[in-house]
Design an enzyme around this catalytic site. Structure first.
Site, mmCIF file in Angstrom:
data_model
loop_
_atom_site.group_PDB
_atom_site.id
_atom_site.type_symbol
_atom_site.label_atom_id
_atom_site.label_comp_id
_atom_site.label_asym_id
_atom_site.label_seq_id
_atom_site.Cartn_x
_atom_site.Cartn_y
_atom_site.Cartn_z
ATOM 1 N N GLY A 1 -29.257 -106.234 -28.789
ATOM 2 C CA GLY A 1 -29.357 -106.523 -27.355
ATOM 3 C C GLY A 1 -29.668 -105.275 -26.540
ATOM 4 N N ASN B 1 -31.512 -110.771 -13.647
ATOM 5 C CA ASN B 1 -31.075 -109.479 -13.103
ATOM 6 C C ASN B 1 -32.196 -108.827 -12.314
ATOM 7 O OD1 ASN B 1 -29.386 -109.473 -16.083
ATOM 8 N ND2 ASN B 1 -28.259 -109.226 -14.176
ATOM 9 N N LEU B 2 -31.773 -107.966 -11.407
ATOM 10 C CA LEU B 2 -32.700 -107.418 -10.428
ATOM 11 C C LEU B 2 -33.829 -106.569 -11.030
ATOM 12 C CD1 LEU B 2 -33.415 -106.938 -7.455
ATOM 13 C CD2 LEU B 2 -31.694 -105.103 -7.415
ATOM 14 N N LYS C 1 -14.479 -112.031 -19.439
ATOM 15 C CA LYS C 1 -14.250 -110.580 -19.495
ATOM 16 C C LYS C 1 -12.774 -110.283 -19.208
ATOM 17 C CE LYS C 1 -18.414 -109.334 -20.564
ATOM 18 N NZ LYS C 1 -18.688 -108.938 -21.960
ATOM 19 N N SER D 1 -16.737 -105.427 -17.635
ATOM 20 C CA SER D 1 -17.640 -105.387 -16.487
ATOM 21 C C SER D 1 -16.853 -105.150 -15.208
ATOM 22 C CB SER D 1 -18.361 -106.730 -16.409
ATOM 23 O OG SER D 1 -18.983 -106.889 -15.164
ATOM 24 N N ILE E 1 -27.918 -103.251 -24.123
ATOM 25 C CA ILE E 1 -27.053 -102.062 -24.168
ATOM 26 C C ILE E 1 -26.740 -101.696 -25.622
ATOM 27 C CG2 ILE E 1 -24.951 -100.993 -23.269
ATOM 28 C CD1 ILE E 1 -24.874 -103.208 -21.132
ATOM 29 N N TYR F 1 -18.185 -116.726 -16.932
ATOM 30 C CA TYR F 1 -18.571 -115.455 -17.567
ATOM 31 C C TYR F 1 -17.574 -114.353 -17.199
ATOM 32 C CZ TYR F 1 -20.648 -110.852 -17.702
ATOM 33 O OH TYR F 1 -20.825 -109.499 -17.883
ATOM 34 N N GLY G 1 -22.009 -116.645 -5.297
ATOM 35 C CA GLY G 1 -21.169 -115.871 -6.213
ATOM 36 C C GLY G 1 -21.411 -114.366 -6.171
ATOM 37 N N PHE H 1 -31.936 -111.649 -2.418
ATOM 38 C CA PHE H 1 -30.934 -112.660 -2.058
ATOM 39 C C PHE H 1 -30.023 -112.195 -0.919
ATOM 40 C CE2 PHE H 1 -31.445 -113.724 -6.775
ATOM 41 C CZ PHE H 1 -32.368 -114.739 -6.533
ATOM 42 N N LYS I 1 -24.105 -113.666 -21.307
ATOM 43 C CA LYS I 1 -23.887 -112.860 -20.093
ATOM 44 C C LYS I 1 -24.551 -113.368 -18.821
ATOM 45 C CE LYS I 1 -27.787 -109.873 -20.414
ATOM 46 N NZ LYS I 1 -28.389 -108.597 -20.100
#
Ligand code: UD1
Length: 344
Positions: free
Chosen positions: A12, A202-203, A156, A127, A14, A152, A300, A221, A87
């Site tokens: 993945g 994700n951005l 965590k 996170s 990371i 999610y 959220g 957003f 995630k």
């Protein structure tokens, strides 16, 4: 003899950057990944950077018999870095059981197997989402854990508690829990990077895909938040900097440098940047204007959060070093490389 580290989720985003740093620091790496959100080609990128091929086992960490067999095959694993997890915040609201099963059962399986196979420590990917909307910024590790806003995020929090409860029960293992802020960018070689399947949530992948023309425009957003420019603020941390912290954490555990059995660290830069500021950094380093429009808020989202990373700075001797400009340039170089290779 080189220490053996099991990296779950090692193909993945990371995970792959961490495998590179581990190999470069002299560790032997075994990757476990079910490839549900990554591709085995990532291994070739790792090999091109380090000249070493990690062992790769295509397995699902929720499959206990398969995991047990893995530990049997690879005796002498010293430590685990556990990235494997689902995630996507939005998806977790729609499919909560998928998230609870994948994220929680995986961890329980690993924890049960560790004492049996004499594995000494586990580094867990957590996170900053555990802090919810902070009362103040920057936020340190003593800040309260707020009720999770998604399944999610809940996984965590629950996983942090499972680790602590297990260790407090006297289990013969140690753990370092790392709370990431917003990891972005790619390896400077552009051999590995973030490769979201489908439309990025994700951005940064959305920015780079818009920059190269895969997406027509980026939706920002909300610009009515209580921040200087009205957009949300995050602590964007370079993924290679983040990966390096894992090497330090695993070494600290395996060499018993700490008296604590569980340690928690924030991994961020200590600097908050707004969504618009990040877009402007992208425009500056690429020389390209980005097509974006302001739309409504995303449900959220947290308004603003950035880290106080002093604990990691002092105790781990780790600090985020890359500039935001170099980090965004690395994300862009990676996007260009994907195009060259005909992947995107
Ligand atoms: C979220 C999670 C984080 C998780 C990470 C992994 C929360 C609060 N945060 O981070 O725990 O580890 O995802 O996927 O649950 N944005 C846009 N347009 C876009 C995409 C994003 O404007 O197309 C904005 C978002 O509104 C947000 C910022 O960019 O303000 C960062 O978003 P994103 O990259 O998705 O990360 P987080 O939501 O911070």
């Amino acid at each position: 003899m080189a220490r053996k580290i099991l990296v779950t989720g090692g193909t993945g985003y990371i995970g792959s950057h961490t495998v590179v740093e581990l190999q470069q620091a002299g560790y032997e790496v075994i990757i476990v990944d079910n490839l549900s959100n990554s591709n085995a080609d990532v291994i070739e990128g790792i090999v091109r950077i380090t000249g070493q091929r990690p062992v790769f086992e295509k397995l699902d960490c929720t499959d206990m018999p398969a995991m047990q067999a893995l530990f049997d095959r690879h005796r002498g694993i010293d430590g685990i870095i556990h990235f494997a997890a689902s995630k996507a915040v939005g998806e977790s609201v729609k499919k909560p059981l998928k998230y609870y099963r994948n994220n929680i059962v995986s961890l329980i399986n690993l924890l049960e197997l560790m004492p049996k196979f004499d594995v000494k420590g586990i580094v867990f990917s957590s996170s900053c989402t555990v802090y919810g909307e902070p009362d103040s910024n920057p936020i340190d590790e003593s800040a309260p854990i707020k009720p999770a806003t998604s399944p999610y995020g809940n996984t965590k929090q629950i996983n942090e508690e499972i680790i602590q409860d297990f260790i407090h029960s006297g289990a013969p293992i140690k753990s370092v829990i790392l709370r990431y802020f917003n990891p972005i960018g790619a390896h400077p070689s552009a051999e590995i990077g973030e490769l979201p399947l489908g439309v990025p949530q994700n951005l940064v992948p959305f920015i780079t895909q818009t920059g190269i023309g895969i997406r027509k425009e980026l939706s920002v957003f909300g610009n009515d938040y209580n921040t200087p420019d009205g957009t949300c603020i995050r602590d964007f941390i370079n993924v290679v900097d983040l990966a390096k912290a894992h090497v330090i954490a695993i070494e600290r555990m395996l060499e018993n440098k700490s008296n604590e059995s569980v340690e928690i660290f924030n991994l961020g830069t200590g600097r908050g940047l707004s969504v618009l500021e990040l877009i402007h950094v992208f425009e500056k380093v690429t020389g390209k204007p980005l097509n974006y429009k302001i739309v409504g808020r995303r449900e959220g989202d947290i308004e603003q959060i950035w880290a106080n990373p002093e604990r990691a700075n002092k105790i781990l001797g780790w600090k985020a070093e890359e500039s935001i400009e170099d980090t965004m340039a690395s994300a862009w170089k990676w996007q260009l490389r994907l195009r060259e290779r005909g992947i995107m």
